[in-house]
Design a protein around this motif. Structure first.
Motif, short mmCIF file in Angstrom:
data_model
loop_
_atom_site.label_atom_id
_atom_site.label_comp_id
_atom_site.label_asym_id
_atom_site.label_seq_id
_atom_site.Cartn_x
_atom_site.Cartn_y
_atom_site.Cartn_z
N CYS A 144 0.83 -1.21 0.00
CA CYS A 144 0.00 0.00 0.00
C CYS A 144 0.86 1.26 0.00
CB CYS A 144 -0.94 -0.01 1.20
SG CYS A 144 -2.08 -1.41 1.21
N ASP A 146 -9.27 -3.60 -1.19
CA ASP A 146 -8.72 -3.10 0.09
C ASP A 146 -7.44 -2.32 -0.14
OD1 ASP A 146 -10.82 -4.19 1.43
OD2 ASP A 146 -9.65 -5.56 2.67
N GLN A 147 -6.58 -2.81 -1.04
CA GLN A 147 -5.36 -2.06 -1.32
C GLN A 147 -5.69 -0.72 -1.97
OE1 GLN A 147 -2.11 -4.32 -2.94
NE2 GLN A 147 -0.93 -2.51 -3.51
N LYS A 174 -8.38 1.11 -1.42
CA LYS A 174 -8.89 2.02 -0.38
C LYS A 174 -7.76 2.51 0.51
CE LYS A 174 -12.26 -0.90 0.74
NZ LYS A 174 -13.42 -1.49 1.45
N ALA A 175 -6.89 1.60 0.93
CA ALA A 175 -5.76 2.00 1.77
C ALA A 175 -4.86 2.99 1.04
CB ALA A 175 -4.97 0.77 2.21
N CYS A 210 1.25 3.04 5.90
CA CYS A 210 0.03 2.29 6.17
C CYS A 210 -0.07 1.86 7.64
CB CYS A 210 -0.04 1.07 5.24
SG CYS A 210 -1.65 0.26 5.22
N CYS A 232 -14.82 0.81 -6.92
CA CYS A 232 -14.53 -0.61 -6.71
C CYS A 232 -15.30 -1.46 -7.72
CB CYS A 232 -14.93 -1.03 -5.29
SG CYS A 232 -13.81 -0.43 -4.01
N SER A 238 -16.20 -5.82 -0.15
CA SER A 238 -15.30 -4.68 0.07
C SER A 238 -15.69 -3.46 -0.74
CB SER A 238 -13.86 -5.09 -0.26
OG SER A 238 -12.94 -4.08 0.05
N ALA A 290 -10.25 -1.28 5.16
CA ALA A 290 -9.27 -1.97 4.32
C ALA A 290 -8.42 -2.84 5.25
CB ALA A 290 -8.39 -0.98 3.58
N ILE A 333 -5.38 -5.07 5.90
CA ILE A 333 -4.04 -5.16 5.31
C ILE A 333 -3.12 -5.94 6.24
CG2 ILE A 333 -2.13 -3.85 4.34
CD1 ILE A 333 -4.77 -3.31 2.89
N SER A 373 -6.27 -2.83 10.23
CA SER A 373 -7.41 -2.28 9.50
C SER A 373 -7.31 -0.77 9.42
CB SER A 373 -8.72 -2.66 10.19
OG SER A 373 -8.95 -4.05 10.14
#
Length: 386
Positions: A77, A102-103, A105-106, A117, A134, A143, A149, A151, A161
């Motif tokens: 990330c 998720d990646q 969003k992060a 991150c 997404c 997601s 997210a 990770i 998270s």
């Protein structure tokens, strides 16, 4: 009565062929240059061609990061955030399963909030993340509509998270069943039971509420009715659409309620051994359900009814237990592996897994209080298949 909150602000565009709208949706967000975050397989697939064709049609520049790994790492990330800043992108697209989304969003949060991150583990964001679109290619994580997210922090062997119900909401989710027709049966199975886990835990956990209950029960019903056919005939667009909606709606449910011990233990084995999240959830779901029944037999009996179990002649407890058997039956039909078949997880590790699972904050909202001994009993049952 405890106060409850429900958040949802993601625009959902759904239906066969809806991915063709990604260019227009990007323009509507003010986007001029996009970073697409995906994996190597999807980057070389016709799915990517559909996305980029729509972007080109809307005269939107794009760059691609195609190195997403299952259970994305914090350092991944950091890399994509630096890439996004260097290239001056203003919208990020997460294309793929939960890992890609998720990646995305992060990454979007890091671009606007700075830092690494690891600095944002359950820390309220200072700024809204970049707009995120997404596009799920599995029907499992939800997601695309969640404001978290998850990770992996490799150094701690821990799943952290990035979480914020206001500033981490995807702007748009595009749910196109045509993108799932080539999803392999094994991934269809594990991501589908993952979505079922979201729905069941959202409905039965300690912090459920009427809105999430309604969403979760719909998701349980539609997923249980469609998952076997989705695995057996992935080309059926109606079934694929039903699974996409079940997954998305389950995502809306659990992110506003919570999940519990199934996720606590799955996150433990995922962070430690890199076990795919959906596989971990699928394996432990029926055994945690059985453990949880004494806390609320009525709710687990309702779960059984929505799973399609005939309640005739059964007591509440018998019906609830029949729901556990129904999940085991679904797992068998869609060929979910058994815990004993994950030979990299040794029996001598069980106690450590149990202790780490008990330390996971998700354990606090599990339907029934659970400690390391409780987790140990569940792990042994799952391992022995009884």
């Amino acid at each position: 009565m405890d106060m409850r909150e429900f958040f949802h602000a993601t625009k959902v565009v759904s239906g066969a062929g809806s991915v063709k709208n990604v260019g227009q949706e990007t323009l509507a967000l003010g986007g001029k240059k996009v970073l697409i975050i995906t994996d190597g397989f999807l980057a070389a697939s016709p799915i990517m061609e559909k996305v980029t064709a729509s972007l080109k049609e809307s005269s939107i520049e794009y760059i691609v990061y195609d190195q997403v790994r299952p259970n994305p790492r914090t350092t991944d990330c950091d890399t994509t955030a630096e890439m996004a800043k260097a290239e001056g992108v203003d919208v990020i697209i997460g294309l793929g399963g939960g890992s890609s989304m998720d990646q995305a969003k992060a990454t979007a949060a890091l671009v606007t909030n700075g830092g690494k991150c690891v600095d944002w583990d359950y820390v309220e964001l200072k700024e809204y993340m970049l707009p995120v679109i997404c596009i799920p290619t599995t029907s499992g994580t939800g997601s695309e509509v969640t404001f978290v997210a998850v990770i992996t922090d490799e150094e701690r062997k821990y799943k952290m998270s990035v979480f914020d119900p206001i500033k981490l909401r995807p702007s748009v989710a595009i749910a196109d069943p045509e993108l799932l027709t080539s999803l392999p049966p094994s991934l269809t199975a594990s991501t589908g039971i993952d979505a079922l886990t979201h729905a069941i835990e959202a409905y039965t956990c300690k912090v459920s509420q009427p809105i999430t209950d309604a969403l979760a029960l719909y998701a349980i019903d539609v997923i249980s009715k469609n998952i076997v056919q989705a695995v057996e005939d992935g080309s059926n667009l109606e079934v694929r659409y039903n699974m996409l909606m079940g997954s998305l709606i389950a995502g809306m449910a659990f992110i506003n309620s919570n999940v519990g011990a199934v996720h606590a233990i799955s996150e433990t084995v995922g962070g430690w051994y890199d076990t795919p999240h959906g596989v971990g959830n699928s394996i432990f779901l029926p055994y945690i359900m059985e453990y949880n029944i004494p806390a609320n037999p009525e709710k687990f009996a309702t779960v059984a009814r929505y799973l399609g179990v005939d309640p005739e002649g059964k007591t509440t407890e018998e019906l609830a237990l029949a729901g556990v058997e129904k999940v085991k039956e679904l797992n068998a039909k869609v060929k979910i592996p058994k815990l004993i078949e994950l030979d990299y997880i040794k029996e001598e590790n069980f106690r450590a897994i149990a202790e780490r699972s008990a330390e996971n904050a998700l354990s606090q909202d599990n339907a029934r209080d659970i400690d390391a001994d409780g987790y140990m009993s569940v792990i042994l049952k799952a391992y022995r298949g009884n």
